[in-house]
Design a protein around this motif. Structure first.
Motif, PDB file in Angstrom:
ATOM      1  N   GLU A  41     -57.350-106.643 -55.579  1.00  0.00           N
ATOM      2  CA  GLU A  41     -57.173-106.675 -57.126  1.00  0.00           C
ATOM      3  C   GLU A  41     -55.689-106.896 -56.891  1.00  0.00           C
ATOM      4  OE1 GLU A  41     -59.193-104.497 -59.236  1.00  0.00           O
ATOM      5  OE2 GLU A  41     -57.911-103.117 -59.996  1.00  0.00           O
ATOM      6  N   GLU A  42     -54.743-107.437 -57.885  1.00  0.00           N
ATOM      7  CA  GLU A  42     -53.286-106.826 -58.313  1.00  0.00           C
ATOM      8  C   GLU A  42     -53.103-105.588 -58.841  1.00  0.00           C
ATOM      9  OE1 GLU A  42     -52.230-111.233 -60.928  1.00  0.00           O
ATOM     10  OE2 GLU A  42     -53.191-109.742 -61.552  1.00  0.00           O
ATOM     11  N   LEU A  43     -52.049-105.170 -58.021  1.00  0.00           N
ATOM     12  CA  LEU A  43     -51.668-103.896 -57.618  1.00  0.00           C
ATOM     13  C   LEU A  43     -51.259-103.946 -59.531  1.00  0.00           C
ATOM     14  CD1 LEU A  43     -50.803-102.350 -55.017  1.00  0.00           C
ATOM     15  CD2 LEU A  43     -53.033-101.821 -55.509  1.00  0.00           C
ATOM     16  N   ARG A  44     -51.124-102.531 -60.483  1.00  0.00           N
ATOM     17  CA  ARG A  44     -50.514-102.460 -61.702  1.00  0.00           C
ATOM     18  C   ARG A  44     -49.786-101.352 -61.053  1.00  0.00           C
ATOM     19  NH1 ARG A  44     -55.640-102.759 -62.711  1.00  0.00           N
ATOM     20  NH2 ARG A  44     -56.377-100.523 -63.300  1.00  0.00           N
ATOM     21  N   ILE A  45     -48.157-101.184 -61.182  1.00  0.00           N
ATOM     22  CA  ILE A  45     -47.304-100.137 -61.581  1.00  0.00           C
ATOM     23  C   ILE A  45     -46.313-100.403 -62.774  1.00  0.00           C
ATOM     24  CG2 ILE A  45     -45.245 -99.744 -60.129  1.00  0.00           C
ATOM     25  CD1 ILE A  45     -46.766-101.941 -58.592  1.00  0.00           C
ATOM     26  N   VAL A  46     -46.164 -98.747 -63.127  1.00  0.00           N
ATOM     27  CA  VAL A  46     -45.325 -98.713 -64.214  1.00  0.00           C
ATOM     28  C   VAL A  46     -44.221 -97.731 -63.471  1.00  0.00           C
ATOM     29  CG1 VAL A  46     -45.041 -97.422 -66.635  1.00  0.00           C
ATOM     30  CG2 VAL A  46     -47.113 -98.267 -65.358  1.00  0.00           C
ATOM     31  N   ASN A  47     -43.117 -98.555 -63.587  1.00  0.00           N
ATOM     32  CA  ASN A  47     -41.973 -98.532 -63.038  1.00  0.00           C
ATOM     33  C   ASN A  47     -41.045 -97.727 -64.484  1.00  0.00           C
ATOM     34  OD1 ASN A  47     -38.848 -97.815 -62.341  1.00  0.00           O
ATOM     35  ND2 ASN A  47     -38.924 -99.531 -61.071  1.00  0.00           N
ATOM     36  N   ARG A  48     -40.933 -96.208 -64.855  1.00  0.00           N
ATOM     37  CA  ARG A  48     -40.742 -95.212 -66.061  1.00  0.00           C
ATOM     38  C   ARG A  48     -39.131 -95.395 -65.792  1.00  0.00           C
ATOM     39  NH1 ARG A  48     -45.284 -93.458 -65.452  1.00  0.00           N
ATOM     40  NH2 ARG A  48     -46.830 -93.885 -66.652  1.00  0.00           N
ATOM     41  N   TYR A  54     -40.299-100.961 -66.819  1.00  0.00           N
ATOM     42  CA  TYR A  54     -41.012-102.328 -66.173  1.00  0.00           C
ATOM     43  C   TYR A  54     -42.201-102.073 -65.530  1.00  0.00           C
ATOM     44  CZ  TYR A  54     -36.784-105.181 -65.203  1.00  0.00           C
ATOM     45  OH  TYR A  54     -35.919-105.644 -65.774  1.00  0.00           O
ATOM     46  N   LYS A  55     -43.050-103.341 -66.328  1.00  0.00           N
ATOM     47  CA  LYS A  55     -44.522-102.782 -66.092  1.00  0.00           C
ATOM     48  C   LYS A  55     -44.824-103.756 -65.110  1.00  0.00           C
ATOM     49  CE  LYS A  55     -47.180-100.558 -70.284  1.00  0.00           C
ATOM     50  NZ  LYS A  55     -48.734-100.797 -71.030  1.00  0.00           N
ATOM     51  N   ILE A  56     -45.492-103.987 -64.323  1.00  0.00           N
ATOM     52  CA  ILE A  56     -44.995-105.207 -62.666  1.00  0.00           C
ATOM     53  C   ILE A  56     -46.958-104.990 -62.461  1.00  0.00           C
ATOM     54  CG2 ILE A  56     -44.708-105.544 -60.380  1.00  0.00           C
ATOM     55  CD1 ILE A  56     -42.771-103.546 -61.311  1.00  0.00           C
ATOM     56  N   ARG A  57     -47.003-106.100 -62.546  1.00  0.00           N
ATOM     57  CA  ARG A  57     -48.752-106.674 -61.952  1.00  0.00           C
ATOM     58  C   ARG A  57     -47.978-107.346 -60.693  1.00  0.00           C
ATOM     59  NH1 ARG A  57     -49.724-111.056 -65.173  1.00  0.00           N
ATOM     60  NH2 ARG A  57     -50.957-112.098 -63.066  1.00  0.00           N
ATOM     61  N   TYR A  58     -48.580-107.046 -59.496  1.00  0.00           N
ATOM     62  CA  TYR A  58     -48.278-107.286 -57.971  1.00  0.00           C
ATOM     63  C   TYR A  58     -49.431-107.865 -56.794  1.00  0.00           C
ATOM     64  CZ  TYR A  58     -45.019-107.160 -53.723  1.00  0.00           C
ATOM     65  OH  TYR A  58     -44.342-107.862 -52.762  1.00  0.00           O
ATOM     66  N   PRO A  61     -44.809-110.556 -57.445  1.00  0.00           N
ATOM     67  CA  PRO A  61     -44.840-109.636 -58.635  1.00  0.00           C
ATOM     68  C   PRO A  61     -44.399-110.049 -59.695  1.00  0.00           C
ATOM     69  CG  PRO A  61     -42.304-109.782 -57.167  1.00  0.00           C
ATOM     70  CD  PRO A  61     -44.143-110.942 -56.360  1.00  0.00           C
ATOM     71  N   PHE A  62     -45.020-109.763 -60.404  1.00  0.00           N
ATOM     72  CA  PHE A  62     -44.878-110.222 -62.101  1.00  0.00           C
ATOM     73  C   PHE A  62     -44.346-109.024 -63.166  1.00  0.00           C
ATOM     74  CE2 PHE A  62     -46.403-111.598 -66.435  1.00  0.00           C
ATOM     75  CZ  PHE A  62     -45.468-112.499 -66.620  1.00  0.00           C
ATOM     76  N   TYR A  63     -42.930-109.225 -63.708  1.00  0.00           N
ATOM     77  CA  TYR A  63     -42.466-107.723 -64.870  1.00  0.00           C
ATOM     78  C   TYR A  63     -42.581-108.130 -66.178  1.00  0.00           C
ATOM     79  CZ  TYR A  63     -39.850-106.603 -60.650  1.00  0.00           C
ATOM     80  OH  TYR A  63     -39.445-106.528 -59.091  1.00  0.00           O
ATOM     81  N   GLU A  64     -42.782-107.727 -66.841  1.00  0.00           N
ATOM     82  CA  GLU A  64     -43.606-107.154 -68.086  1.00  0.00           C
ATOM     83  C   GLU A  64     -42.843-105.503 -68.894  1.00  0.00           C
ATOM     84  OE1 GLU A  64     -45.477-105.550 -71.590  1.00  0.00           O
ATOM     85  OE2 GLU A  64     -46.971-105.845 -69.492  1.00  0.00           O
ATOM     86  N   THR A  65     -41.189-106.630 -69.306  1.00  0.00           N
ATOM     87  CA  THR A  65     -40.548-105.257 -70.162  1.00  0.00           C
ATOM     88  C   THR A  65     -41.018-104.624 -71.033  1.00  0.00           C
ATOM     89  OG1 THR A  65     -39.404-106.969 -72.220  1.00  0.00           O
ATOM     90  CG2 THR A  65     -38.126-107.105 -69.876  1.00  0.00           C
ATOM     91  N   MET A  66     -40.835-102.786 -70.827  1.00  0.00           N
ATOM     92  CA  MET A  66     -40.979-102.071 -71.773  1.00  0.00           C
ATOM     93  C   MET A  66     -40.217-101.720 -73.181  1.00  0.00           C
ATOM     94  SD  MET A  66     -42.607 -99.421 -68.381  1.00  0.00           S
ATOM     95  CE  MET A  66     -42.713 -98.041 -69.614  1.00  0.00           C
ATOM     96  N   ASN A  67     -40.990-101.839 -73.836  1.00  0.00           N
ATOM     97  CA  ASN A  67     -41.062-101.439 -75.436  1.00  0.00           C
ATOM     98  C   ASN A  67     -40.548 -99.639 -75.728  1.00  0.00           C
ATOM     99  OD1 ASN A  67     -40.264-103.831 -76.190  1.00  0.00           O
ATOM    100  ND2 ASN A  67     -42.820-103.430 -77.079  1.00  0.00           N
ATOM    101  N   GLY A  68     -39.567 -99.214 -76.174  1.00  0.00           N
ATOM    102  CA  GLY A  68     -39.090 -97.764 -76.014  1.00  0.00           C
ATOM    103  C   GLY A  68     -38.266 -97.305 -76.944  1.00  0.00           C
ATOM    104  N   THR A  69     -38.304 -96.109 -77.311  1.00  0.00           N
ATOM    105  CA  THR A  69     -36.727 -95.663 -78.336  1.00  0.00           C
ATOM    106  C   THR A  69     -35.904 -96.329 -77.938  1.00  0.00           C
ATOM    107  OG1 THR A  69     -36.544 -93.787 -77.322  1.00  0.00           O
ATOM    108  CG2 THR A  69     -38.471 -93.986 -78.492  1.00  0.00           C
ATOM    109  N   PRO A  70     -35.008 -97.114 -78.886  1.00  0.00           N
ATOM    110  CA  PRO A  70     -33.423 -96.939 -78.633  1.00  0.00           C
ATOM    111  C   PRO A  70     -32.909 -96.151 -77.456  1.00  0.00           C
ATOM    112  CG  PRO A  70     -33.513 -96.466 -81.019  1.00  0.00           C
ATOM    113  CD  PRO A  70     -34.969 -96.134 -80.458  1.00  0.00           C
ATOM    114  N   GLU A  71     -33.098 -94.867 -77.652  1.00  0.00           N
ATOM    115  CA  GLU A  71     -32.677 -94.682 -76.243  1.00  0.00           C
ATOM    116  C   GLU A  71     -33.375 -94.387 -74.931  1.00  0.00           C
ATOM    117  OE1 GLU A  71     -31.687 -91.938 -80.149  1.00  0.00           O
ATOM    118  OE2 GLU A  71     -33.492 -92.900 -79.629  1.00  0.00           O
ATOM    119  N   GLU A  72     -34.688 -94.510 -75.313  1.00  0.00           N
ATOM    120  CA  GLU A  72     -35.318 -95.190 -73.416  1.00  0.00           C
ATOM    121  C   GLU A  72     -34.484 -96.258 -73.609  1.00  0.00           C
ATOM    122  OE1 GLU A  72     -40.038 -93.115 -73.722  1.00  0.00           O
ATOM    123  OE2 GLU A  72     -38.711 -94.721 -75.504  1.00  0.00           O
TER     124      GLU A  72
END
Length: 362
Positions: free
Chosen positions: A167-174, A178-182, A202-213
């Motif tokens: 199945e598609e690999l699910r990767i979290v790049n902290r 980015y969250k990546i479906r590969y 690969p398909f990318y989703e931008t992560m939401n974080g604090t302003p500092e992150e």
């Protein structure tokens, strides 16, 4: 049960002003079962290596708005082989994409007679992450959420490791946010030559974080982009190779242990560089060395390749096998006709940004 990824929202949430300001075009189409010709509701339609994606409606139809440039449009649906089509602004007519059902019986026969390693993740998991995600600082911040999806095959005769995914690999790049479906086609490692290759969607989703992150993510994305293959292709397209910090040299002696190379006198000579309607065609086969001066190489890269410790440039060797095209967003094709070793190979998924990434101006 089918697991359907709801992707429509990603188009509207992408917030980089420079990207949104670009001229756009819209691609429409319909996804069908190749045998029954029935529409496929909930099929995933996305441009690989971007954050742009949608799902099909009840009638199997989709519409996706994109900044001008080139893309690989990928269509996937549970139980079917994925479909792929190259698109750009010239695609004005609706697309009709027919997906072929997977033959699970053939897969069962293949598995029964295969050389699959039963405890593959325990034996090869760390090695796979090095080859797929990389070994940089950013790679340490990446997590593969579903390692159980991987299947490992070792051929003693070929001395080769091959990795497939159920199945598609699910990767979290902290590190980059980015969250990546590969959708991994395969990863192969040849132990004799120590050459690793992999391909997929690969398909990318931008992560939401604090302003500092988010400030840290933008800084890391900008660093990952600089000197990358995407950065270089955009620079060649825009005729800004030198301004962006690159030098392009043609290798004159391929037999020497240390490549002898000479700087091209003109990067945009009309004998090999043709620009028409925003698309650049490059007719320059051969071996080339690319230097990037505006960022120091990773010390681990210098040590691994046994380079002089005082080296101050990132070095990549690029084999151009045939003519290729660069679109205005930096997308290039045919991608299989460009083979790179050196720094671009050293930086892998953990250091990649999507094609729609636009660096902040300094």
């Amino acid at each position: 049960m089918k697991r359907i990824w709801l992707l429509t929202v990603f188009i509207f949430l992408f917030s980089l002003p420079a990207v949104l300001a670009q001229e756009r075009f819209t691609v429409t189409g319909k996804v069908l079962d190749s045998a029954s010709q029935q529409p496929l509701k909930g099929a995933s339609v996305f441009c690989q290596n971007t954050t742009f994606g949608v799902i099909t409606n009840n009638d199997g139809e989709f519409s996706i708005s994109l900044p001008k440039g080139g893309y690989d449009l990928v269509v996937s649906f549970t139980g079917y082989q994925s479909g792929e089509q190259r698109i750009n602004a010239s695609n004005t007519e609706p697309l009709f994409i027919q997906l072929i059902p997977k033959d699970n019986s053939m897969e069962s026969v293949t598995v029964a007679g295969s050389n699959e390693v039963p405890d593959g993740w325990n034996k090869y998991g760390s090695f796979f992450k090095e080859q797929f995600l990389g070994t940089t600082i950013n790679a340490r911040e990446c997590e593969l959420e579903n390692p159980e999806a991987l299947r490992f095959f070792y051929s003693k005769k070929r001395n080769r490791l091959k990795v497939l995914a159920k199945e598609e690999l699910r990767i979290v790049n902290r590190a980059l946010g980015y969250k990546i479906r590969y959708g991994l086609d395969s990863l192969s490692y040849e132990y004799g030559t120590k050459v690793s290759t992999f391909s997929g969607y690969p398909f990318y989703e931008t992560m939401n974080g604090t302003p500092e992150e988010e400030a840290v993510w933008e800084k890391n994305r900008n660093k990952a982009y600089k000197g990358s293959k995407l950065h270089f292709m955009r620079s060649w397209h825009a005729k800004t190779i030198e301004e962006e910090g690159f030098v392009l040299e043609q290798v004159t002696n391929q037999d020497a242990r240390e490549f002898e190379s000479a700087r091209l006198p003109e990067y945009y000579d009309t004998s090999f560089y043709f620009k028409d309607s925003g698309v650049v065609e490059i007719l320059l086969p051969g071996k080339f060395r690319i230097k990037y001066y505006k960022e120091m190489p990773d010390p681990a890269f210098v040590k691994f390749y046994k380079l002089p410790p005082h080296i101050r440039v990132q070095l990549t060797v690029l084999d151009i096998l045939d003519d290729f095209v660069i679109e205005e967003n930096g997308y290039w094709w045919e991608q299989a006709d460009l083979i790179n070793t050196g720094y671009w190979s050293y930086e892998r998924i953990a250091d990649a940004v999507p094609y729609d990434y636009s660096p902040q101006r300094e």
